[in-house]
Scaffold this active site. Sequence first.
Site, PDB file in Angstrom:
ATOM      1  N   ASP A 276       3.566  10.514  24.769  1.00 27.22           N
ATOM      2  CA  ASP A 276       2.409  11.136  25.431  1.00 27.22           C
ATOM      3  C   ASP A 276       1.846  10.239  26.522  1.00 27.22           C
ATOM      4  OD1 ASP A 276       1.749   9.599  23.008  1.00 27.22           O
ATOM      5  OD2 ASP A 276      -0.324   9.938  23.595  1.00 27.22           O
ATOM      6  N   ASN A 277       2.325   8.999  26.579  1.00 28.39           N
ATOM      7  CA  ASN A 277       1.839   8.079  27.606  1.00 28.39           C
ATOM      8  C   ASN A 277       2.905   7.799  28.660  1.00 28.39           C
ATOM      9  OD1 ASN A 277      -0.599   7.925  26.292  1.00 28.39           O
ATOM     10  ND2 ASN A 277      -0.094   6.056  25.181  1.00 28.39           N
TER      11      ASN A 277
HETATM   12  P1  AMP Z   1      -3.669   7.024  23.527  1.00 28.15           P
HETATM   13  O1  AMP Z   1      -2.596   6.431  22.681  1.00 28.15           O
HETATM   14  O2  AMP Z   1      -4.855   6.145  23.746  1.00 28.15           O
HETATM   15  O3  AMP Z   1      -3.122   7.504  24.820  1.00 28.15           O
HETATM   16  O4  AMP Z   1      -4.289   8.285  22.757  1.00 28.15           O
HETATM   17  C1  AMP Z   1      -3.564   9.119  21.895  1.00 28.15           C
HETATM   18  C2  AMP Z   1      -4.299  10.411  21.680  1.00 28.15           C
HETATM   19  O5  AMP Z   1      -5.601  10.173  21.142  1.00 28.15           O
HETATM   20  C3  AMP Z   1      -4.520  11.242  22.938  1.00 28.15           C
HETATM   21  O6  AMP Z   1      -4.426  12.587  22.578  1.00 28.15           O
HETATM   22  C4  AMP Z   1      -5.928  10.889  23.325  1.00 28.15           C
HETATM   23  O7  AMP Z   1      -6.536  11.891  24.085  1.00 28.15           O
HETATM   24  C5  AMP Z   1      -6.597  10.740  21.962  1.00 28.15           C
HETATM   25  N1  AMP Z   1      -7.784   9.877  22.004  1.00 28.15           N
HETATM   26  C6  AMP Z   1      -7.827   8.539  22.190  1.00 28.15           C
HETATM   27  N2  AMP Z   1      -9.095   8.086  22.159  1.00 28.15           N
HETATM   28  C7  AMP Z   1      -9.886   9.168  21.952  1.00 28.15           C
HETATM   29  C8  AMP Z   1     -11.289   9.375  21.829  1.00 28.15           C
HETATM   30  N3  AMP Z   1     -12.166   8.370  21.899  1.00 28.15           N
HETATM   31  N4  AMP Z   1     -11.721  10.647  21.629  1.00 28.15           N
HETATM   32  C9  AMP Z   1     -10.859  11.664  21.559  1.00 28.15           C
HETATM   33  N5  AMP Z   1      -9.544  11.542  21.656  1.00 28.15           N
HETATM   34  C10 AMP Z   1      -9.050  10.313  21.852  1.00 28.15           C
HETATM   35 MG    MG Z   2      -2.641   8.678  26.014  1.00 26.99          MG
END
Ligand code: AMP
Ligand code: MG
Length: 534
Positions: A276-277
């Site tokens: 997803d990143n």
């Molecule tokens: P990441 O690994 O940080 O890219 O995030 C993984 C998933 O978690 C993605 O769907 C993000 O949108 C979600 N996410 C991360 N931090 C938050 C947050 N504070 N509130 C809501 N969703 C989050």
């Molecule tokens: Mg992400």
Amino acid sequence: MIGQLIFDNRFVQELPADSEAENYRRQVMQACYSFVSPTKVSSPTVVAYSTEMADTLGFTEQDCQSGQFAKVFVGNEVLEGMQPYAMCYGGHQFGHWAGQLGDGRAINLGEVVNAEKQRWALQLKGAGPTPYSRTADGLAVLRSSVREFLCSEAMYHLGVPTTRALSLILTGEEVVRDMFYDGRPKAELGAVVCRVAPSFIRFGSFQIFSSRGEVDLLRKFVDYTIRTDFAYLLKQSEPLGKEVYIKWFEQVCKLTAEMIVHWQRVGFVHGVMNTDNMSIMGLTIDYGPYGWLDDYNPDWTPNTTDAGERRYRYGQQPQMALWNLVQLANAIYPLIGEAEPLQQALNVYNHTFDKGWNRMMANKLGFKEFNLDTDTELCQELLALLAEVETDMTIFYRKLAVFEVESVVGCFTDEQLLEPISEAWYRLDALTEDYKVRFAVWIRKYILRLQNEAVLQVDKVKQMNRVNPKYVLRNYLAQLAIDKAEQGDFSMINELLEVMRNPYDEQLEHAQYAVKRPEWARHKAGCSKLSCSS
Ligand code: AMP
Ligand code: MG
């Protein structure tokens, strides 16, 4: 003028929306996104903005300093033409399929078409919950927002493909975070970054439809992506179908390989290369617990969540990108129906990476061409030496430029040969006599190798200094800027932004930002390790 931005929101115009309008957490089926409004905040304060990005969008300095800028890019004012929405996507996290993820704390405002007819999607990160927020709050804290803002622009100026950042704005709200997941939550300052990119589509955007058997939607989404962001691959009036899909996937493999070569060149460790990143356009995306190599250590990852397995360590980034591409190949397989062409496209990744890496190393070392007969071994020997004792990667390559092509190696003692690079070592007392002898042997070989090609010293130095940055956003520098910002002093953020604008220039007046990580930062949170909590 901010109010005069021209929007052309293709994503929402061409792709199906979630039919539910209410903003609550849920699984969103048969849709690419959900309409959702940013949450209003009490008192937005602009901390910093990128003048280059502002300029690209057509904003003047005056625009950026206006009250409307703060309101719009914190999410308090939705301009006419904006259609805020959150994207639905899934992803593999640390090797495991995680199902629906989506924009949990990102809200897209729309796509601006600028004076040059470029399309730029605007996205607020930290502007409140969306249907994809799962158990989290949709918010972001100042520390992670400073890191994302500065690094996006630093990477851009380094020439690394990346999403951009327009602005960093304090919300005036408090956000509670347990930074190291150790039961000590703390109230922190909330912030919103406005990110900007041609597209925010990720590998996981395709995976979600495939995983749900929504093949029609998958096809629609692939067609949309190709027509919008890869139109240059299409011959005139070429119908979309298997052949184009393969060509497109090959291009994604190529762009991804090129991005990773750049990461390895500058010593950037993403930290969370989940699918997803991974941007479909090969842009560095989602700056979370990323880090920069201070000492060259292929095993290093800044991410505490990954401390055990070190899946996303620096030295493994090339393999992880390939692993992610394999997942993308699996996701689009229903549109292709045979494995062979996908496998061939994956080979394009390997080929592009290998060639790109060789080219990159040749540039870093000041060679005109990478000579397969001699240089593979020379590079391997060097990288092993660098990893053996703590050696600052950035300083080392920058200093390497001083070796003169015209030097007569026999005239120098070991000490004299090592002197120019000695600043790169963290602990001189850790260098054994044997190590010094081996390094001097390597330098002699290196100088002789330089002499194999007719290059002028001045040209060589120029070439090397174009790929070996003097300034990178060292972890401790970002942390110092954060510490000050948390006390209300934003000066260092703007100073770093300024320095990182010209990372390959000497900028002698900023030399203090090019020094090795100081001892106090070795184990300090934020400087050597970071968590996903942000
Ligand atoms: P990441 O690994 O940080 O890219 O995030 C993984 C998933 O978690 C993605 O769907 C993000 O949108 C979600 N996410 C991360 N931090 C938050 C947050 N504070 N509130 C809501 N969703 C989050
Ligand atoms: Mg992400």
